[in-house]
Design a protein around this motif. Structure first.
Motif, PDB file in Angstrom:
ATOM      1  N   UNK A 329       0.715  -1.208   0.083  1.00 53.07           N
ATOM      2  CA  UNK A 329       0.085   0.127  -0.118  1.00 53.07           C
ATOM      3  C   UNK A 329       0.745   1.383  -0.065  1.00 53.07           C
ATOM      4  N   UNK A 330       2.208   1.352   0.449  1.00 55.13           N
ATOM      5  CA  UNK A 330       2.970   2.453   0.622  1.00 55.13           C
ATOM      6  C   UNK A 330       2.918   3.235  -0.505  1.00 55.13           C
ATOM      7  N   UNK A 331       2.841   2.597  -1.840  1.00 52.93           N
ATOM      8  CA  UNK A 331       3.201   3.344  -3.068  1.00 52.93           C
ATOM      9  C   UNK A 331       1.974   4.061  -3.573  1.00 52.93           C
ATOM     10  N   UNK A 332       0.897   3.097  -3.370  1.00 56.63           N
ATOM     11  CA  UNK A 332      -0.379   3.547  -3.947  1.00 56.63           C
ATOM     12  C   UNK A 332      -1.478   4.230  -3.369  1.00 56.63           C
ATOM     13  N   UNK A 387      -0.945  11.613 -14.285  1.00 54.87           N
ATOM     14  CA  UNK A 387      -1.215  10.235 -14.079  1.00 54.87           C
ATOM     15  C   UNK A 387      -0.082   9.376 -14.015  1.00 54.87           C
ATOM     16  N   UNK A 388      -0.152   7.985 -13.161  1.00 57.70           N
ATOM     17  CA  UNK A 388       0.735   7.220 -12.763  1.00 57.70           C
ATOM     18  C   UNK A 388       0.188   5.569 -13.048  1.00 57.70           C
ATOM     19  N   UNK A 389       0.981   4.996 -13.657  1.00 57.42           N
ATOM     20  CA  UNK A 389       0.544   3.608 -13.970  1.00 57.42           C
ATOM     21  C   UNK A 389       1.292   2.484 -13.188  1.00 57.42           C
ATOM     22  N   UNK A 390       0.952   2.000 -12.257  1.00 57.04           N
ATOM     23  CA  UNK A 390       1.717   1.072 -11.139  1.00 57.04           C
ATOM     24  C   UNK A 390       2.086  -0.093 -11.802  1.00 57.04           C
ATOM     25  N   UNK A 391       3.124   0.044 -12.605  1.00 52.26           N
ATOM     26  CA  UNK A 391       3.665  -1.309 -13.212  1.00 52.26           C
ATOM     27  C   UNK A 391       4.715  -1.905 -12.266  1.00 52.26           C
ATOM     28  N   UNK A 392       4.981  -3.054 -12.340  1.00 55.21           N
ATOM     29  CA  UNK A 392       6.149  -3.770 -11.766  1.00 55.21           C
ATOM     30  C   UNK A 392       7.291  -2.770 -11.545  1.00 55.21           C
ATOM     31  N   UNK A 396       8.926   0.010  -6.121  1.00 58.41           N
ATOM     32  CA  UNK A 396       9.975  -0.116  -5.390  1.00 58.41           C
ATOM     33  C   UNK A 396      10.011  -1.222  -4.323  1.00 58.41           C
ATOM     34  N   UNK A 397       8.851  -1.558  -3.857  1.00 61.73           N
ATOM     35  CA  UNK A 397       8.569  -2.816  -3.144  1.00 61.73           C
ATOM     36  C   UNK A 397       9.244  -4.123  -3.564  1.00 61.73           C
ATOM     37  N   UNK A 403      -4.335  -4.685  -5.548  1.00 56.98           N
ATOM     38  CA  UNK A 403      -5.349  -4.367  -6.609  1.00 56.98           C
ATOM     39  C   UNK A 403      -4.934  -3.296  -7.862  1.00 56.98           C
ATOM     40  N   UNK A 404      -4.186  -2.312  -7.281  1.00 55.46           N
ATOM     41  CA  UNK A 404      -3.613  -1.359  -8.322  1.00 55.46           C
ATOM     42  C   UNK A 404      -2.663  -1.783  -9.125  1.00 55.46           C
ATOM     43  N   UNK A 405      -1.974  -3.038  -9.113  1.00 56.01           N
ATOM     44  CA  UNK A 405      -1.014  -3.238 -10.116  1.00 56.01           C
ATOM     45  C   UNK A 405      -1.563  -3.024 -11.628  1.00 56.01           C
ATOM     46  N   UNK A 406      -0.687  -2.369 -12.464  1.00 52.10           N
ATOM     47  CA  UNK A 406      -0.921  -2.096 -13.699  1.00 52.10           C
ATOM     48  C   UNK A 406      -2.153  -0.990 -13.999  1.00 52.10           C
ATOM     49  N   UNK A 407      -2.758  -0.550 -12.819  1.00 50.53           N
ATOM     50  CA  UNK A 407      -3.891   0.269 -12.890  1.00 50.53           C
ATOM     51  C   UNK A 407      -3.282   1.814 -13.193  1.00 50.53           C
ATOM     52  N   UNK A 408      -4.046   2.712 -13.745  1.00 46.73           N
ATOM     53  CA  UNK A 408      -3.502   3.975 -13.880  1.00 46.73           C
ATOM     54  C   UNK A 408      -4.436   4.951 -13.233  1.00 46.73           C
TER      55      UNK A 408
END
Ligand SMILES: [Zn+2]
Length: 426
Positions: A329-332, A387-392, A396-397, A403-408
């Motif tokens: 959760x820290x990054x999102x 905006x930000x896409x939460x790719x692998x 940094x974790x 659930x936000x993986x690869x979501x923008x």
């Protein structure tokens, strides 16, 4: 060399409105805040037009997994994940291996933490009981003197009320908050999601709301009896929240946490058995989402936390019932709160600063970091237009169980300033 953050929208816990202004930083301090600052020599000017400049976040509920579970995360990667999300300090939970249940482990963990870039702002919660087994009290006095700031068996509850009562008496004596994961295990049983229409439809064992709610009622009464400061972790039901509100109204020293995931998601999101929605306490109902959001707006929650809980893909890719509980959760957290609530006018920046920056620090007896002249330069610059896409690759974790993986999502943490140093620029 000084740095001038030029024409930012400055957020403060004292106001729902943003203030347009310039912020001048030298060394680790803010040396000026004014509508405009000009004529400064030897100064780098950073254009902050259209950006929010706000005190950096602080998270009192994080699983950094070190020692013992470094395949999921270590303190260094956890710190980098925190910085990536605009968080410059956190409190680590005690469910490591070995458990953080004595002074020696507290010291070892803090030593390791000091190597991280935000090392002096990483804190440790000691376990309430040895091995988090709920039987014998951990070495509370020793952990306190070694630097533990809170006590928690988080991950599960202390089942035996007499053990918890004694722990509370010690904690009160040592002036430490006790953080409770409220759950009656006999009611949750082997449940892996909220007990309700979706668990019946999916054929999965459920964890009823009353498991958490009875746990809250019990712990609040024990807090009243012992006088300890009790912090109720990750509240997920409207009824549990109301119980805490009534206790506060009666003057009981109780505070409570809310997570972004329990505001944004509910049982319906588990429709395809996606283990990135499996957590404990579980995602509840849409009605709970709405009630919790209103509670947050009305000041019923003291702090926003992530309950950052990294797990490897190997573990999370099991079937829903077997996979471990928890998501990162820290990054999102901040972008998700912006995307879902702040950008829609449902929550304001002042509330985010109060609940995710100032109050968490106060709860740990630390000074908040408001953006003001003479204060510590510990803030972030957030761009609501990008905006930000939460790719692998972005993460940094070490783990990507979110659930936000690869979501923008709308919004981006563009800069993170920690004690005057720019730790992140993008
Ligand atoms: Zn937790």
């Amino acid at each position: 060399m000084k740095r001038l953050y030029h024409q930012a929208q400055i957020a403060s816990e004292d106001s729902s409105q943003l203030q347009l202004g310039d912020v001048l930083v030298e060394g680790d301090r803010i040396i000026g805040v004014a509508p405009t600052i000009s004529g400064v020599s030897d100064c780098e000017v950073i254009d902050c037009q259209g950006r929010i400049l706000m005190p950096a976040m602080f998270d009192i509920h994080v699983h950094a997994r070190e020692p013992g579970h470094e395949d999921k995360e270590n303190i260094g990667s956890c710190a980098e994940a925190a910085i990536n999300g605009g968080v410059t300090g956190f409190v680590m939970m005690a469910n490591t291996s070995p458990t953080i249940d004595n002074a020696g482990v507290v010291r070892t963990v803090l030593e390791s933490a000091r190597r991280a870039r935000i090392g002096s702002s990483i804190y440790v919660a000691g376990a309430i009981t040895k091995g988090r087994k709920g039987e014998e009290l951990a070495g509370i006095a020793g952990m306190k003197s070694a630097g533990a700031v809170m006590l928690s068996d988080n991950g599960h509850a202390v089942d035996n009320p007499q053990v918890l009562r004694r722990a509370m008496e010690y904690a009160k004596h040592f002036d430490m908050p006790i953080a409770s994961h409220c759950e009656i295990k006999d009611l949750s049983g082997k449940g892996c999601m909220h007990e309700g229409k979706v668990s019946y439809a999916l054929g999965l064992p459920g964890m009823p709301s009353i498991s958490e709610e009875i746990g809250i009622s019990r712990d609040v009464r024990l807090a009243e009896y012992t006088g300890v400061h009790l912090n109720i972790q990750h509240v997920t039901t409207a009824e549990g929240m109301s119980t805490i509100k009534r206790a506060k109204d009666r003057g009981i020293r109780v505070t409570c946490e809310i997570t972004p995931q329990h505001l944004i998601f509910n049982q319906e999101h588990i429709g395809n058995y996606d283990t990135n929605y499996k957590m404990n306490p579980p995602l509840r109902t849409a009605e709970d989402n709405a009630a919790l959001l209103n509670g947050l707006k009305d000041g019923w929650f003291d702090v926003i936390v992530t309950d950052h809980s990294p797990h490897t893909p190997f573990e999370k890719n099991q079937d829903f019932a077997s996979a471990p509980f928890g998501i990162t959760g820290l990054e999102t957290a901040l972008p998700s709160l912006f995307h879902h609530f702040v950008s829609k006018g449902i929550l304001d920046w002042g509330l985010i600063v109060k609940r995710y920056s100032a109050e968490p620090r106060r709860m740990m007896k630390l000074a908040p970091v408001p953006v003001k002249e003479g204060g510590l330069a510990e803030f972030i610059v957030f761009n609501p237009e990008r905006s930000m896409t939460f790719t692998q690759d972005f993460m940094k974790s070490k783990s990507i169980n979110t659930p936000f993986i690869d979501q923008t999502l709308k919004g981006m943490v563009e800069r993170v300033i920690y004690r005057g140093e720019e730790l992140l620029v993008r």
